[in-house]
Design a protein around this motif. Structure first.
Motif, PDB file in Angstrom:
ATOM      1  N   SER A  35       0.848  -1.186   0.000  1.00 50.05           N
ATOM      2  CA  SER A  35       0.000   0.000   0.000  1.00 50.05           C
ATOM      3  C   SER A  35       0.884   1.237   0.000  1.00 50.05           C
ATOM      4  O   SER A  35       1.888   1.266  -0.705  1.00 50.05           O
ATOM      5  N   PHE A  36       0.555   2.249   0.843  1.00 50.16           N
ATOM      6  CA  PHE A  36       1.244   3.523   0.692  1.00 50.16           C
ATOM      7  C   PHE A  36       2.683   3.514   1.183  1.00 50.16           C
ATOM      8  O   PHE A  36       3.496   4.303   0.707  1.00 50.16           O
ATOM      9  N   ASP A 108       0.600  11.645   2.643  1.00 54.65           N
ATOM     10  CA  ASP A 108      -0.677  11.404   3.314  1.00 54.65           C
ATOM     11  C   ASP A 108      -0.761  12.185   4.618  1.00 54.65           C
ATOM     12  O   ASP A 108      -1.436  11.765   5.567  1.00 54.65           O
ATOM     13  N   GLU A 128      -8.842  11.374  -2.259  1.00 56.81           N
ATOM     14  CA  GLU A 128      -9.285   9.977  -2.251  1.00 56.81           C
ATOM     15  C   GLU A 128     -10.744   9.838  -2.658  1.00 56.81           C
ATOM     16  O   GLU A 128     -11.142   8.812  -3.223  1.00 56.81           O
ATOM     17  N   ASP A 261      -5.024   2.172  -2.710  1.00 58.85           N
ATOM     18  CA  ASP A 261      -3.762   2.930  -2.746  1.00 58.85           C
ATOM     19  C   ASP A 261      -2.783   2.494  -3.832  1.00 58.85           C
ATOM     20  O   ASP A 261      -2.122   3.329  -4.435  1.00 58.85           O
ATOM     21  N   LYS A 278      -3.534   5.472  -5.816  1.00 63.65           N
ATOM     22  CA  LYS A 278      -3.101   6.748  -5.238  1.00 63.65           C
ATOM     23  C   LYS A 278      -1.605   6.873  -5.468  1.00 63.65           C
ATOM     24  O   LYS A 278      -0.826   6.088  -4.929  1.00 63.65           O
TER      25      LYS A 278
END
Length: 364
Positions: A35-36, A108, A128, A261, A278
């Protein structure tokens, strides 16, 4: 003020000549979250490969109490410090002010209302809700049960924006198509409790949802989708993509997860319908590039959305054949409306309550 400006210019000239040491500090999810954290580290690696004289290091935070020592350590040894995740916002601000000659990048992380951002800190957040909107419309278009789910980790702003966007996408589908798809929501209270995440996912599926957008540990929701889906299809847990697709069309429905993400479609081909994209990698790269090249570091709060190509959805490499061409075309059309500012996606419950797209006429 003049002396500080001279020092900052001198620092920029120095790093242009000798390069930068970049140290990234992860959120408690750590590296390997798909993910991020992984996405930000990919942006750092991209900078190492494409920019001159970049040295990179990563410090893993296993829990929130690691933020202060890790960021302090990074600030003392690095030229650029990257902090990842909303939960370390206050710590990152404090450390950045203590080390004015070090560049800081927050991924973020957003400022509080009226909070002054120091000139050595660049913050990147994302719309988002825009990505969530497209995912909600897609989920509503694909559900066969008229029920879809959303599972979040903690109720923090980025996750809530995903939820609002997702629910508004479903609402838009209902208004445009005259349907009544409903959304089941649930929060785990953690980003790392896989057991509880799977439990909530199974509950969603048992209450009629056939598609779940996960703003938390995707692997746990995939486990639930496979458990329910393989039983429904009559297939083994390790069935091939072709077998899953054949059974989906034979049965006329299936069970899906929507990743978040990063493009997580590859984690379970045939079970992950699509993923939110993202682009934290692009944000990390841009922050490092600014520290290396810009005469004035591009500090401040930068918000990236569809218009900036900072938000989107995955290309659905494995599942696009399951999605009707009409739905693909509608997503492209709606994405353009969002990009052109003709649809403003809600970010909170109040805005969602008054959200109305009944005026939209899809021209095909």
């Amino acid at each position: 003020m003049k002396k500080a400006l001279i020092l900052m210019i001198a620092l920029i000239m120095f790093v242009n000549m000798f390069g930068l040491k970049v140290i990234m500090v992860t959120d408690a999810g750590g590296l390997g979250d798909k993910s991020f954290n992984d996405g930000t580290w990919a942006g750092v690696q991209m900078a190492v490969e494409q920019l001159p004289n970049i040295e990179a290091e990563i410090l893993i935070s296993k829990e929130q109490t690691d933020y202060v020592p890790n960021l302090t350590n990074a600030a003392q040894r690095g030229d650029v410090v990257i902090g990842v995740g909303f939960m370390m916002a206050d710590v990152l601000f404090n450390i950045a002010m203590q080390y004015p000659d070090t560049f800081f990048i927050g991924i973020d992380i957003e400022p509080s209302p009226n909070q002054v951002i120091p000139s050595n800190l660049a913050l990147y957040t994302f719309k988002e809700e825009e990505g969530g909107f497209l995912l909600g419309y897609l989920a509503a278009s694909m559900t066969k049960t008229n029920t879809v789910g959303f599972i979040g980790g903690l109720e923090i702003p980025p996750v809530k924006r995903y939820e609002m966007g997702y629910r508004s996408g479903v609402k838009a589908f209902n208004e445009i198509k005259g349907k009544n798809v409903t959304v089941i929501t649930g929060y785990v209270g953690s980003f790392t409790d896989s057991s509880k995440t799977k439990q909530i996912a199974l509950s969603h599926y048992n209450h009629g949802a056939d598609i779940i957008f996960t703003g938390v540990t995707t692997a746990a929701v995939i486990d639930a989708a496979k458990e329910v889906g393989s039983s429904f299809y009559g297939l083994p847990n390790n069935a091939s993509l072709n077998q899953i697709i054949d059974k989906y069309f034979e049965k006329g429905r299936g069970y899906f997860v929507i990743g978040y993400d990063m493009d997580q479609d590859y984690l379970a081909p045939g079970y992950v319908l699509t993923s939110s994209r993202k682009k934290v990698d692009v944000a990390a790269f841009e922050g490092i590039r600014s520290a290396l090249y810009d005469r004035n570091f591009n500090y401040g709060h930068h918000v990236l959305g569809i218009e900036d190509e900072g938000m989107g959805i995955s290309p659905m490499k494995y599942t696009k054949g399951m999605v009707p061409n009409e739905v693909i075309a509608e997503l492209v059309f709606l994405e353009k409306l969002v990009k052109d500012g003709e649809i403003n996606i809600p970010k909170n419950e109040t805005e969602l309550g008054s959200f109305d797209v009944s005026y939209i006429n899809i021209p095909f």
